[in-house]
Enzyme design. Structure first.
Site, PDB file in Angstrom:
ATOM      1  N   ALA A 162     -10.654  10.543  -2.375  1.00  0.00           N
ATOM      2  CA  ALA A 162      -9.545  10.914  -1.503  1.00  0.00           C
ATOM      3  C   ALA A 162     -10.015  11.351  -0.117  1.00  0.00           C
ATOM      4  O   ALA A 162      -9.389  11.020   0.903  1.00  0.00           O
ATOM      5  CB  ALA A 162      -8.712  12.016  -2.156  1.00  0.00           C
ATOM      6  N   ASP A 163     -11.103  12.092  -0.061  1.00  0.00           N
ATOM      7  CA  ASP A 163     -11.606  12.601   1.211  1.00  0.00           C
ATOM      8  C   ASP A 163     -11.859  11.477   2.210  1.00  0.00           C
ATOM      9  O   ASP A 163     -11.715  11.657   3.419  1.00  0.00           O
ATOM     10  CB  ASP A 163     -12.927  13.355   1.013  1.00  0.00           C
ATOM     11  CG  ASP A 163     -12.952  14.288  -0.181  1.00  0.00           C
ATOM     12  OD1 ASP A 163     -12.206  14.044  -1.147  1.00  0.00           O
ATOM     13  OD2 ASP A 163     -13.746  15.243  -0.177  1.00  0.00           O
ATOM     14  N   GLY A 164     -12.269  10.326   1.675  1.00  0.00           N
ATOM     15  CA  GLY A 164     -12.635   9.204   2.535  1.00  0.00           C
ATOM     16  C   GLY A 164     -11.514   8.749   3.454  1.00  0.00           C
ATOM     17  O   GLY A 164     -11.766   8.183   4.524  1.00  0.00           O
ATOM     18  N   TYR A 166      -9.450  10.645   5.155  1.00  0.00           N
ATOM     19  CA  TYR A 166      -9.532  11.435   6.392  1.00  0.00           C
ATOM     20  C   TYR A 166     -10.770  11.058   7.196  1.00  0.00           C
ATOM     21  O   TYR A 166     -10.739  11.018   8.423  1.00  0.00           O
ATOM     22  CB  TYR A 166      -9.581  12.925   6.074  1.00  0.00           C
ATOM     23  CG  TYR A 166      -9.606  13.792   7.321  1.00  0.00           C
ATOM     24  CD1 TYR A 166      -8.423  14.159   7.946  1.00  0.00           C
ATOM     25  CD2 TYR A 166     -10.811  14.219   7.876  1.00  0.00           C
ATOM     26  CE1 TYR A 166      -8.437  14.937   9.097  1.00  0.00           C
ATOM     27  CE2 TYR A 166     -10.834  14.997   9.035  1.00  0.00           C
ATOM     28  CZ  TYR A 166      -9.639  15.345   9.638  1.00  0.00           C
ATOM     29  OH  TYR A 166      -9.667  16.104  10.778  1.00  0.00           O
TER      30      TYR A 166
END
Length: 381
Positions: A162-164, A166
């Site tokens: 998920a971080d990717g 952003y």
């Protein structure tokens, strides 16, 4: 008698409605208070971290917030701080020049050029490039080399966590505006579609951190779905940044809007009464207590949605107001230190201590994003 009672009741309700509205308005902070908080928080961070760090995500994410604060305040020391960091890292992420060895699985080595955590630095490099009256192509040369090589490959599974979203989605929109190359937008849509296929829960309208955490394969300590707050914070912040810069007529805009709106509603419904979100969003007992990085990203995303006409003020301001109170009265310490930031990780960890002394640059960056958006909201009032 009944008519008289009805008139009195209507008058009372009307007055109560006005009182509630007035109370709501009084709960708005002032722009001076918001600016003061930005200055206090950023001064504390920069004065206690005078040496430029590496270009990896944990440091780079701070700079995305710092540059946003700079654009609002025009405080030249903020720009200089990010400029010094970019120069120290030679305007690069991971530094390998051998494309045959470039990787995009998790890695902190110079070979992991295609791993998004090494690409978020490009957001700040591009921002600094755009601020120059006379453009210096060196500032974006590595970003262009890396992203255009990546887009030339057949793979679409670059964003597997998920971080990717952003870390890289805002980079691709920014590079589109510089180059005019529509492949940046097309590939961003392809990569986003893959991310949704492996991490998005269409029932709850929220994201798992990655495929390892999908229910029921993985559960919280109480057998519930385990959605990580900071992971979803990265996502809503990414979508806000993308929608801010995306051309109005982009063919995939509606897909981003739908995910943003669904995620915003879910986030609103999972807030704790104290104003924060717990690390495991649907199971507060899994890792209880306040957490700042997820809360700050959520505050930024919801404020951006309200400021840009996506979210209704009457529905979302109470959520934002509680979150802002938590951030400014609990997370921000008297000296400007941001506390209650969950350390680097990928999930809510039962028993992990997160307290007023728990801080990190990415948490500060998230707060600066939220505070800047709060100021913009107050400007519109």
């Amino acid at each position: 008698m009944n008519l008289k009672f009805l008139i009195i009741a209507i008058a009372f309700l009307f007055q109560h409605k006005n009182d509630t509205s007035d109370t709501l308005e009084r709960k708005h902070p002032s722009r001076a208070e918001v600016l003061s908080c930005i200055e206090k928080v950023n001064y504390y961070w920069q004065s206690n971290h005078t040496k430029p760090g590496w270009a990896f995500w944990d440091v780079a994410a701070y700079h995305t917030g710092n540059m946003t604060a700079y654009k609002l305040t025009h405080n030249e020391s903020y720009k200089a701080y990010s400029q010094k960091w970019a120069e120290k890292n030679q305007w690069m992420g991971a530094t390998s020049g051998n494309k045959a060895e470039w990787k995009y699985n998790y890695g902190e080595t110079n070979k992991h050029v295609l791993f998004g955590d090494w690409q978020v630095c490009f957001q700040t490099y591009i921002d600094l490039y755009n601020l120059d009256k006379i453009k210096n192509p060196k500032k974006i040369a590595r970003a262009r080399e890396v992203m255009e090589y990546q887009m030339s490959t057949a793979q679409n599974d670059y964003w597997w966590w998920a971080d990717g979203l952003y870390m890289v989605m805002p980079v691709m929109v920014k590079m589109y505006h510089i180059t005019g190359n529509s492949q940046y937008l097309d590939k961003m849509a392809d990569y986003f579609a893959y991310a949704n296929s492996i991490m998005y829960d269409s029932v709850e309208k929220i994201y798992y951190r990655d495929a390892k955490y999908i229910y029921p394969k993985h559960k919280s300590i109480n057998g519930k779905k385990d959605f990580w707050a900071r992971g979803n914070g990265w996502v809503i912040a990414a979508l806000a940044k993308v929608l801010e810069d995306l051309p109005a007529g982009d063919k995939n805009r509606r897909a981003y809007e739908e995910k943003f709106l669904g995620l915003a509603e879910t986030i609103k419904n999972l807030q704790q009464e104290e104003g924060y979100w717990t690390r495991s969003m649907m199971d507060p007992q899994h890792a209880p207590g306040p957490e700042t990085s997820g809360t700050a990203f959520f505050t930024f995303g919801l404020l951006w949605g309200m400021n840009n006409g996506y979210l209704d003020k009457a529905a979302y301001w109470p959520t934002i107001q509680k979150a802002w109170n938590y951030l400014t009265k609990t997370a921000v310490q008297p000296d400007g230190k941001i506390g209650y930031v969950q350390p680097i990780g990928e999930r809510a960890i039962p028993g992990q201590v997160v307290n007023k002394d728990s801080t990190a640059g990415f948490g500060v960056g998230a707060f600066l994003l939220a505070a800047t958006e709060m100021y913009k909201f107050l400007e519109k009032k």
